[in-house]
Design an enzyme around this catalytic site. Sequence first.
Site, PDB file in Angstrom:
ATOM      1  N   HIS A   1       0.648  -1.233   0.069  1.00 28.29           N
ATOM      2  CA  HIS A   1      -0.121  -0.322   0.252  1.00 28.29           C
ATOM      3  C   HIS A   1       1.570   1.088  -0.094  1.00 28.29           C
ATOM      4  O   HIS A   1       1.644   1.470   0.930  1.00 28.29           O
ATOM      5  CB  HIS A   1      -0.368   0.706   0.883  1.00 28.29           C
ATOM      6  CG  HIS A   1      -2.116  -1.277   0.812  1.00 28.29           C
ATOM      7  ND1 HIS A   1      -2.304  -1.372   0.374  1.00 28.29           N
ATOM      8  CD2 HIS A   1      -1.561  -2.415   2.050  1.00 28.29           C
ATOM      9  CE1 HIS A   1      -3.727  -2.747   0.092  1.00 28.29           C
ATOM     10  NE2 HIS A   1      -2.900  -2.986   1.485  1.00 28.29           N
TER      11      HIS A   1
ATOM     12  N   ASP B   1     -16.423  -3.939   9.059  1.00 25.55           N
ATOM     13  CA  ASP B   1     -17.189  -2.825   8.212  1.00 25.55           C
ATOM     14  C   ASP B   1     -17.724  -2.690   7.673  1.00 25.55           C
ATOM     15  O   ASP B   1     -18.990  -3.934   7.902  1.00 25.55           O
ATOM     16  CB  ASP B   1     -15.904  -2.206   7.741  1.00 25.55           C
ATOM     17  CG  ASP B   1     -15.053  -3.308   6.492  1.00 25.55           C
ATOM     18  OD1 ASP B   1     -14.678  -3.388   5.564  1.00 25.55           O
ATOM     19  OD2 ASP B   1     -15.662  -4.257   6.968  1.00 25.55           O
TER      20      ASP B   1
HETATM   21  N1  LIG Z   1     -12.290  -4.194   7.882  1.00 19.14           N
HETATM   22  C1  LIG Z   1     -11.487  -3.617   7.388  1.00 19.14           C
HETATM   23  N2  LIG Z   1     -12.365  -2.221   6.888  1.00 19.14           N
HETATM   24  C2  LIG Z   1     -10.814  -1.653   7.103  1.00 19.14           C
HETATM   25  C3  LIG Z   1     -10.387  -1.522   6.173  1.00 19.14           C
HETATM   26  C4  LIG Z   1      -9.515  -0.300   6.310  1.00 19.14           C
HETATM   27  C5  LIG Z   1      -8.501  -0.232   5.324  1.00 19.14           C
HETATM   28  N3  LIG Z   1      -7.373  -0.386   6.297  1.00 19.14           N
HETATM   29  C6  LIG Z   1      -6.140  -0.941   5.084  1.00 19.14           C
HETATM   30  C7  LIG Z   1      -4.719   0.112   5.224  1.00 19.14           C
HETATM   31  C8  LIG Z   1      -4.040  -0.285   6.234  1.00 19.14           C
HETATM   32  C9  LIG Z   1      -3.886  -1.971   5.870  1.00 19.14           C
HETATM   33  O1  LIG Z   1      -3.126  -2.498   5.257  1.00 19.14           O
HETATM   34  C10 LIG Z   1      -5.267  -2.301   5.438  1.00 19.14           C
HETATM   35  O2  LIG Z   1      -4.884  -2.674   4.144  1.00 19.14           O
HETATM   36  C11 LIG Z   1     -10.188   0.579   6.025  1.00 19.14           C
HETATM   37  N4  LIG Z   1     -11.211  -0.129   6.189  1.00 19.14           N
HETATM   38  C12 LIG Z   1     -12.692   0.323   5.998  1.00 19.14           C
HETATM   39  O3  LIG Z   1     -13.479  -0.672   4.646  1.00 19.14           O
HETATM   40  C13 LIG Z   1     -14.517   0.990   4.380  1.00 19.14           C
HETATM   41  C14 LIG Z   1     -13.634   1.445   3.115  1.00 19.14           C
HETATM   42  O4  LIG Z   1     -14.093   0.415   2.207  1.00 19.14           O
HETATM   43  P1  LIG Z   1     -13.663   0.547   0.787  1.00 19.14           P
HETATM   44  O5  LIG Z   1     -15.133   1.615   0.387  1.00 19.14           O
HETATM   45  O6  LIG Z   1     -14.008  -0.325  -0.663  1.00 19.14           O
HETATM   46  O7  LIG Z   1     -12.837   1.810   0.597  1.00 19.14           O
HETATM   47  C15 LIG Z   1     -14.621   1.269   5.386  1.00 19.14           C
HETATM   48  O8  LIG Z   1     -15.378   1.155   6.313  1.00 19.14           O
HETATM   49  C16 LIG Z   1     -13.383   1.483   6.068  1.00 19.14           C
HETATM   50  O9  LIG Z   1     -13.435   2.450   7.712  1.00 19.14           O
HETATM   51  C17 LIG Z   1      -9.246  -2.779   6.861  1.00 19.14           C
HETATM   52  O10 LIG Z   1      -7.972  -2.694   6.018  1.00 19.14           O
HETATM   53  N5  LIG Z   1     -10.329  -3.766   7.365  1.00 19.14           N
END
Ligand SMILES: Nc1nc2c(c(CN[C@H]3C=C[C@H](O)[C@@H]3O)cn2[C@@H]2O[C@H](COP(=O)(O)O)[C@@H](O)[C@H]2O)c(=O)[nH]1
Length: 341
Positions: free
Chosen positions: A53, A239
Amino acid sequence: MEMFPSPLESAKFIAGNSKDVSVDEEGVRRVAESLFDKASAAEFGLAGWKSLHELNPRAASEEAVNWVFLVDTLNFSFWAEQEEQKYLVKYKDKTYSGYWSLCAAVNRALDDGIPITSASYFATMTLDQVRHVFRSDTEVPIPLIEERHQVLNESGTVLLEKFGGSFLTCVKMSEKNAQKLLHLILENFPSYRDEAVFEKKKVSFYKRAQILVADTWSVLEGKGDGSFDDISTLTIFADYRIPQVLVHLKAMKYSEELMKKLREGTIFQSGDKEEVEIRGCSIWCCALICKHLLELYEKKGQDMREKINAVLLDYYLWDYARDHREEMKDTPFHRVRCIYY
Ligand SMILES: Nc1nc2c(c(CN[C@H]3C=C[C@H](O)[C@@H]3O)cn2[C@@H]2O[C@H](COP(=O)(O)O)[C@@H](O)[C@H]2O)c(=O)[nH]1
């Protein structure tokens, strides 16, 4: 009532009393088996947080920890009413959507000399300054801009008053214990108290509080102040993407009635029975996937408890959901406008 119920115990209770959402044991087993080879690959590990990332900080510094705190304070509600009209941010010749648009806006502000990750700045930011920093490169503004302004001022003020303006001070106070850091966050930062009442019982998800601990662990590369010995006690972060991918992978199922509401684009309220069941069953479903995965490795004589936990499973599934948008378009996600996820 317990001050801060455990998200895992809440999830077990919800899954045991859920009407419209169910965890599919056979589906859980199949997902665990499909992840078996991936779980030992490099990108499944902690290093993927930086290597996969480009917007995440490279450093493991105090500044990087404060970047994580700011981003996770605002890490909620990026979904668009109409998929074709959404908030987007251009940064270094790339256009970002969803969660990554938030990170792009933060990095754009830092490049413009705006100290957006400094508590002394965001504690007293005006609504207009918040609008400027998180301005969109489309007609669609970032959702919940007023709420973002409120949580920024509130969190910045607490950070200044109780932790000398730096989240690293809070991390040091946790003495390398994830649960202690989780409770310091919940005790001091009200916007992170992601709770509900289900069947007359107080339940919790603590999505942003748990992901803040996880992202702190990741940005510090699991070393020094971030070498949490109990990181595996965290659950996945409930989420709106993880439930979608679990249903897509058939590890979780919705009733026909709920699926109909979701397909119609129903907007639920925080705490609605359907929302609580979706989030609670997601946490419980992933706990079972983790358990099966570890058992599969154990049968091969491998103890993978250092390599497999809910945090790394979550990161993998969330990235999977991001990379398989097209395939998942027929599986709806639940829509709630709130500051919790
Ligand atoms: N369960 C879970 N939810 C996560 C994340 C992340 C960002 N983490 C990244 C950053 C570094 C790490 O490597 C992760 O890849 C954002 N969200 C949630 O997703 C939603 C947005 O989604 P979309 O509309 O598709 O972008 C929103 O509710 C947001 O709060 C996670 O990791 N796990």
